[in-house]
Design an enzyme around this catalytic site. Structure first.
Site, PDB file in Angstrom:
ATOM      1  N   ASP A 555       3.343   8.030  -2.750  1.00  0.00           N
ATOM      2  CA  ASP A 555       2.906   6.845  -3.474  1.00  0.00           C
ATOM      3  C   ASP A 555       3.458   6.854  -4.901  1.00  0.00           C
ATOM      4  OD1 ASP A 555       1.552   4.475  -3.916  1.00  0.00           O
ATOM      5  OD2 ASP A 555      -0.307   5.192  -3.007  1.00  0.00           O
ATOM      6  N   GLU A 558       8.026   4.876  -7.993  1.00  0.00           N
ATOM      7  CA  GLU A 558       8.974   4.044  -8.751  1.00  0.00           C
ATOM      8  C   GLU A 558       9.666   4.766  -9.915  1.00  0.00           C
ATOM      9  OE1 GLU A 558       6.246   1.869  -6.397  1.00  0.00           O
ATOM     10  OE2 GLU A 558       5.781   3.116  -8.121  1.00  0.00           O
ATOM     11  N   ASP A 632       1.445  -2.629  -2.790  1.00  0.00           N
ATOM     12  CA  ASP A 632       0.051  -3.089  -2.849  1.00  0.00           C
ATOM     13  C   ASP A 632       0.006  -4.612  -2.905  1.00  0.00           C
ATOM     14  OD1 ASP A 632      -0.769  -0.462  -2.815  1.00  0.00           O
ATOM     15  OD2 ASP A 632      -0.816  -0.295  -4.992  1.00  0.00           O
TER      16      ASP A 632
END
Length: 951
Positions: A555, A558, A632
């Site tokens: 997760d 980025e 998300d």
């Protein structure tokens, strides 16, 4: 005398023919040419190099200095020992390189490159006129360059790929695409053209593609309030009605609440919670034509121009998403404007920017523009079709593995299972209800509240994690777990990384707290550092892999060190990296982070296929056993619709494994605050049903999201059509496993693509260039998701030059037409391409429950057909050493003959004998999909070729 003069002239001519080349500023290399520009203009390159990488792949490099940077590419893993035959010639002041597939011309004076196919047709041409390629820039003490390269393109050319972007665009022509890693934006700088070429832009920094002019603030337009007063729009900040406060009204010329740093711009004393903001008045431009608008937003937003509703969407307040829309404006004319924003939270984000119409001279140009780089590097890839273009991308950046077979089954997940008992009860319930399941996912926060990054279970909620994992395995399921590259300040793991200098320290120095409990200070490790990657793998290996964890959920890759911070601050938070300034490497973090996990696991256990699910992507990620999910996202029909082109462009970027949260991740208050009304509950069930239908035909099939719980039995009871429809498609997915796993095999062995935009297979049909809400799942199935509430039909296009069968009832229709297809609640329109072979296996509870001893072959006649059945050992890498088997299956329309060909290859545990039951569907002779139907023919197969006539 005349004879002597003639001889002298002949001698001079002979000598002239042996003189140095007319073009003196170039050097022929073993694999291409290098041109030194004699008088480069300011900002232009000094050296341009064109390399022949393969018959259909050319590398173009340029530098503004005397020598190329020798820094290795992070994306490209080219085998430079490979030799390609090519020829070279001079043609006036042009250098010409020829391969078997391409002709490339390089201007000796300006270094401009043009690409032709072998027939002489221009494919792509650099546009160097008046364009500054290199602009010096400094990052701290590091000198670098901003880069820009423009290309001339055809007026009807369409552009795809570039990763996953969720503005709802399929064809990027005429738009700007922002290649900045972000939660729900995954950057892959590989562009694919409808003319069957691709450009891999080999740069790691933030980049823009298309119309790369900077977006402008609204203040660059002439603005008028609703009272016609010049100078700005009428902004009304209404308070929550409960406060009884009068609205704040003021004139504003900009709407810019995009980042955390902008949250102090609201009027003094204004509270977002329960508020409603409107901007009203008129906008006037000094140009005529389509103006494009870009809006990052969260909460509820509506925009009207000339009383036309152009945008109506909701996005969770804490995670804005990007929208784009366009409006025709006339020079000097006032156009009415209204925007309404309900922030839906006490912190929310909104901005609005615009671009004037492109100048006429730029309408047929596109460009790449990057923030940082020491040289300009791109690869041109050509193919006879888009599959060959994608194959060229993987030749450059690495093959995508065959995913473990279990990963192609169904995954169940929640925002998180809070206890060991919760997780195990879900697995048991699936088995009890006989709903197929292969993977259960443990999302974040299984650790103690103050121990993020420890990778250790909280013993009060997970008293026996090893026993939990063993029990999942005993129930014939796998378990994936979430790990982040994030560490709370002061925990043991933090200290170990910190001692080695492997952490980004800006967030520590700034004491930035997250949103958990009282708030904890944290940072991320430097994944560009090989020692950091090794330490991260060693940590999760020791704490989790040794206990039996099967797969990794990466997760915030980025990296998302501080959500919604400005881009400048995000770069500061990951500065400096091991390789240099974050400005130069910002987009590549995800690639390096997952590289460490892949290489770590393969080094620890070479026989166990790596599986990683990560929230971001970059060029080359596919070589690390990684898939990407769309982040998300919001639980709305509108957001579901945006997933479809996002996933299709991701597939065209060369990365074959993609998935979305079925049902969306975050929900509106009406769904998760208190008890849903009966009407809202039915809306929720319909949304999930439609999303499950679509998700069945994405490469990876998984449900995930916040409350309400996403298990089918928590969505609706067994007697509800939502439950029945979801289970129907789940079981259909498992019946299709011989087809799906064969597609997975093709990903590795043939550089295949599973989820296919229509332009891949029907590119000569110009009607498909902009279709982003239909796609092919493999070579045969046309998938048409329903993403409108209460719809019972949907309009769709049946591509031309072939016929189409309904999967459900076998009815036949000709292609090349727009139809309105039935789409009752329980069913999504699915069609099978004429000339297809679909293999269906037995009903399963998990992918490896039993071998496909009996396969039902649905043969859809009207054209010749073929399919190659692929099998291997399911979970190891032995297929890389040739341990796999294929069975070619062909149908000849003229003779109505089906042939199951000789099996090729072998592997341990291979099924030696099986039965093929054949069902023959023809135009005018419809047959419904029924696995217990009487076959038209039966083949007892033991590895040798066998044929049957079909009637």
């Amino acid at each position: 005398m005349k004879l002597r003069n003639t001889l002298c002239l002949a001698l001079i001519g002979t000598l002239f023919s042996f003189k140095q080349p007319a073009i003196k500023n170039y050097q022929k290399l073993e694999d291409g040419v290098l041109v030194r520009l004699e008088k480069p203009a300011n900002g232009q390159p000094k050296i341009v190099k064109v390399r022949v990488v393969g018959d259909n792949i050319i590398q173009v490099s340029a530098t503004p200095v005397e020598k190329f940077s020798e820094e290795a590419s992070l994306m490209v893993l080219e085998d430079k020992t490979k030799k390609t035959d090519w020829q070279y010639q001079e043609k006036g002041k042009t250098l010409v390189l020829n391969t078997k597939a391409l002709r490339v011309e390089v201007g000796a004076e300006n270094g401009a490159v043009t690409f032709f196919d072998k027939s002489g047709k221009v494919l792509l041409q650099e546009n160097n006129a008046g364009k500054q390629a290199f602009a010096p820039v400094t990052f701290g003490t590091t000198q670098s360059y901003q880069l820009k390269k423009a290309f001339n393109v055809d007026k009807d050319e369409a552009f795809y790929g570039l990763g996953q972007h969720q503005a709802g665009l399929m064809n990027y022509r005429g738009w700007q695409v922002d290649l900045t890693q972000y939660n729900s934006v995954a950057v892959v700088p590989f562009l694919v053209s409808s003319k069957n070429y691709g450009i891999l832009w080999d740069n790691n920094s933030i980049t823009k593609f298309g119309d790369v002019r900077p977006y402008q603030q609204l203040s660059k337009l002439k603005l008028y309030g609703k009272d016609q007063k010049a100078g700005g729009l009428t902004a009304t900040y209404a308070f929550d009605k409960k406060t009884g406060k009068a609205p704040i009204v003021r004139q504003e010329s900009e709407i810019s609440y995009e980042f955390l740093e902008d949250q102090n711009k609201y009027p003094t004393g204004y509270s977002l919670e329960g508020g409603l903001m409107t901007w009203e008045g008129f906008i006037e431009s000094d140009a005529t034509g389509d103006h494009r608008f870009e809006m990052p937003s969260s909460g509820y937003v509506k925009v009207w121009i000339d009383n036309k509703l152009l945008l109506d969407r909701w996005r969770e307040a804490w995670n804005p998403g990007m929208s784009v829309f366009k409006a025709p404006l006339q020079k000097g004319k006032k156009h009415s404007f209204k925007m309404e924003w309900n922030p839906d939270g006490n912190v929310s984000y909104l901005a609005l920017r615009f671009l004037t119409p492109q100048p006429a001279q730029d309408l047929n140009t596109v460009a790449f523009s990057s923030e940082a780089g020491d040289k300009m590097d791109y690869y041109f890839v050509h193919g006879k079709n888009m599959d060959e273009v994608v194959s060229g991308y993987r030749e450059l950046t690495g093959k995508a593995q065959v995913m473990p077979k279990w990963a192609m089954g169904f995954w169940q997940s929640r925002e998180r299972y809070k206890t060991q008992q919760e997780l195990l009860e879900v697995v048991k319930e699936f088995r009890k209800r006989q709903i197929p399941l292969d993977n259960i996912v443990q999302d974040w926060s299984y650790w103690k509240e103050d121990q993020w990054g420890s990778q250790e279970f909280d013993g009060t909620r997970f008293p026996d994690p090893k026993g939990m994992i063993n029990e999942v395995h005993a129930n014939n399921a796998k378990i994936m777990i979430s790990t982040w590259p994030k560490f709370y300040e002061g925990i043991d793991a933090y200290k170990k990384f910190d001692q080695k200098g492997l952490l980004y320290k800006t967030s520590i120095n700034e004491q930035i707290r997250d949103w958990i409990g009282k708030g904890y200070v944290s940072t991320f490790y430097d994944a560009f550092n090989p020692e950091g990657r090794k330490m991260f793998w060693d940590l999760i290996s020791e704490k989790l892999y040794k206990m039996g964890i099967d797969a990794w959920w990466q997760d915030a890759s980025e990296p998302d060190i501080l959500s919604n911070s400005s881009i400048a601050h995000r770069k500061a938070l990951m500065n400096p990296t091991y390789l240099g300034p974050a400005d130069k490497y910002f987009n590549a973090y995800v690639l390096q982070h997952n590289k460490g996990i892949y290489e770590g696991q393969r080094g620890t256990n070479p026989n166990d296929r790596v599986f990683i699910l990560t929230r971001s992507a970059f060029g080359g990620l596919q070589r690390y056993g990684a898939a990407t999910w769309s982040g998300d996202i919001a639980s709305t029909f509108e957001e579901m619709g945006r997933q479809i082109p996002a996933g299709l462009n991701f597939s065209l970027s060369g990365l074959p494994y993609w998935t979305t949260d079925i049902g969306g991740f975050f929900v509106e208050n009406k769904y998760d605050r208190g008890t849903m009304t009966p009407e809202v509950q039915e809306e929720w069930r319909e949304l999930n049903t439609r999303w499950y239908q679509y998700g069945t035909f994405t490469p990876l099939y998984r449900a995930h999201g916040q409350f309400p719980f996403r298990e089918v039995y928590n969505i609706a009871p067994e007697n509800h059509k939502a439950y029945q429809a979801i289970v129907y498609y789940n079981k259909l997915r498992y019946r299709l496993m011989p087809y799906i796993y064969s597609l997975t095999g093709q990903v590795y062995h043939k550089n295949g693509t599973i989820m296919r935009p229509l332009v891949m297979d029907f590119g000569t049909d110009k009607n498909v260039l902009n279709i982003g809400d239909q796609f092919m799942f493999g070579p045969s199935l046309l998938v048409n998701p329903v993403y409108e509430a209460k719809a019972t039909s949907r309009k769709l296009y049946l591509p031309a030059n072939t016929g189409w069968y309904s999967l459900y009832d076998g009815s036949y229709q000709k292609g090349g037409q727009q139809i309105t297809a039935a789409a009752p609640y329980e069913r999504m329109p699915l069609f099978v391409k004429e000339g297809s072979i679909l293999p269906f296996g037995p009903e399963l509870q998990y992918t490896t429950e039993k071998p496909a001893e009996t396969i039902t072959l649905y043969v859809y006649g009207g054209k010749d057909a073929s399919f190659e059945l692929y099998e291997d050992e399911n979970t190891n890498y032995n297929y890389e050493q040739g341990k796999f088997a294929t069975i070619p299956i062909t149908y000849n329309e003229a003779s109505k003959t089906l042939t199951v060909g000789k099996r090729q290859g072998e592997f341990n545990g291979m099924l030696l004998k099986r039965t093929f039951n054949v069902v023959f569907v023809q135009p005018g002779k419809a047959k419904a999909l029924a696995f217990d139907a009487k076959p038209d023919a039966t083949i007892a197969y033991s590895g040798s070729a066998s044929s049957v006539k079909l009637k």
